[in-house]
Scaffold this active site. Sequence first.
Site, PDB file in Angstrom:
ATOM      1  N   SER A 172       0.857  -1.178   0.000  1.00  0.00           N
ATOM      2  CA  SER A 172       0.000   0.000   0.000  1.00  0.00           C
ATOM      3  C   SER A 172       0.893   1.228   0.000  1.00  0.00           C
ATOM      4  O   SER A 172       1.865   1.293   0.767  1.00  0.00           O
ATOM      5  CB  SER A 172      -0.921   0.020   1.228  1.00  0.00           C
ATOM      6  N   SER A 176     -17.198   4.210   9.880  1.00  0.00           N
ATOM      7  CA  SER A 176     -17.115   5.655   9.681  1.00  0.00           C
ATOM      8  C   SER A 176     -18.469   6.147   9.173  1.00  0.00           C
ATOM      9  O   SER A 176     -19.343   5.343   8.803  1.00  0.00           O
ATOM     10  CB  SER A 176     -16.038   5.987   8.656  1.00  0.00           C
ATOM     11  N   SER A 218     -17.263   6.731  13.766  1.00  0.00           N
ATOM     12  CA  SER A 218     -16.171   7.676  13.560  1.00  0.00           C
ATOM     13  C   SER A 218     -16.652   8.842  12.705  1.00  0.00           C
ATOM     14  O   SER A 218     -17.120   8.647  11.577  1.00  0.00           O
ATOM     15  CB  SER A 218     -14.994   6.962  12.878  1.00  0.00           C
ATOM     16  N   ASP A 258      -7.738   2.766  13.391  1.00  0.00           N
ATOM     17  CA  ASP A 258      -7.218   1.578  14.084  1.00  0.00           C
ATOM     18  C   ASP A 258      -6.747   1.942  15.488  1.00  0.00           C
ATOM     19  O   ASP A 258      -6.943   1.185  16.443  1.00  0.00           O
ATOM     20  CB  ASP A 258      -6.067   0.967  13.281  1.00  0.00           C
TER      21      ASP A 258
END
Length: 329
Positions: free
Chosen positions: A95, A188, A225, A257
């Site tokens: 990533s 979220s 979130s 996280d």
Amino acid sequence: MLDSPDVVTITLNPALDDSFSVPKLVPARKLRCSAPRFDPGGGGINVARVLHVLGVPTLAVFPTAGHIGRALTELLEAEGLPFEGIEVGGETRLSHHVTDLSTGLEYRFVLPGTPLSQADLDRCLEVVRRVGHHAAYVVLSGSLPPGVSSDVIARVTCLADSIGARLVLDASGGALARAHGAFLLKPSVRELEEHLGRHLESAEDQLAGARELLVATQAGVVVLSRGHLGIALVTATDDVLLPAVASDVVSGVGAGDALVAGIIAGLVHGWDLPRAARLGLSCSAAMIATAGTSVFARQDIAAFTDDVPWGPHDRREEGRRESADRRAS
């Protein structure tokens, strides 16, 4: 490997994260980059790394593949994080996190990951069953790799129940629709909007959407979130909005996280949910102040809160007894 972890995390789609900057992102040109930073990545691994900093005995379980997988495990060994990697075919994904210095904006390029066969998935979950028999919490966090459907959520829920652990789930898409019976869900606002199929513009809309998810899944708590606005805690009896903790923004990668890890750390030490959530918000702020997916050091959290469970806590044995009582009932 840790003999008796309080928390076992599952990362089915781990990654090796690299982060670097460029003077300006422009197309069709060779861009001169800064020296890269490499960190272990993937939702459950990031949760485990923060829990490790917070002194919570944690074991990370994940598949590992190829040269990139070996590099990831070497980084975890250097951090001293207990883990069990299950070797599979293919290559662990990369990533990329790129900061455009001309704008300060961060761009994330996330590869799909190596496919995980049914047999490999079975091996991963069997390891969780074997190592998690004394765990108070099982955390499933991050994306699902090719070959693994959201049906795995039900399997992990049953697994957690069978060992007497509470399941914490941080996932999106179809996984939320299958999150029946989890102890804690952490979507979220965007993920909740996608799940419900409508916009949630106001705080009232967001609280109502979180409660709808809570009722539909029969979860114990939804931690929603809300980005720079903080979080919403929704339980069967309460709705609470908690503001974010101010921080200099270096990178937002891994902030969610860290939020999950801080909440679990507080709960493991016997704190009530709002207090644990405030620790989670402080951990999120500390993570935002670090580069890429690097984890803050233990002393860094003091800039955001003085309410941290360093080392053994006198409520910890009580938490272990409660976990044993749940398994016996």
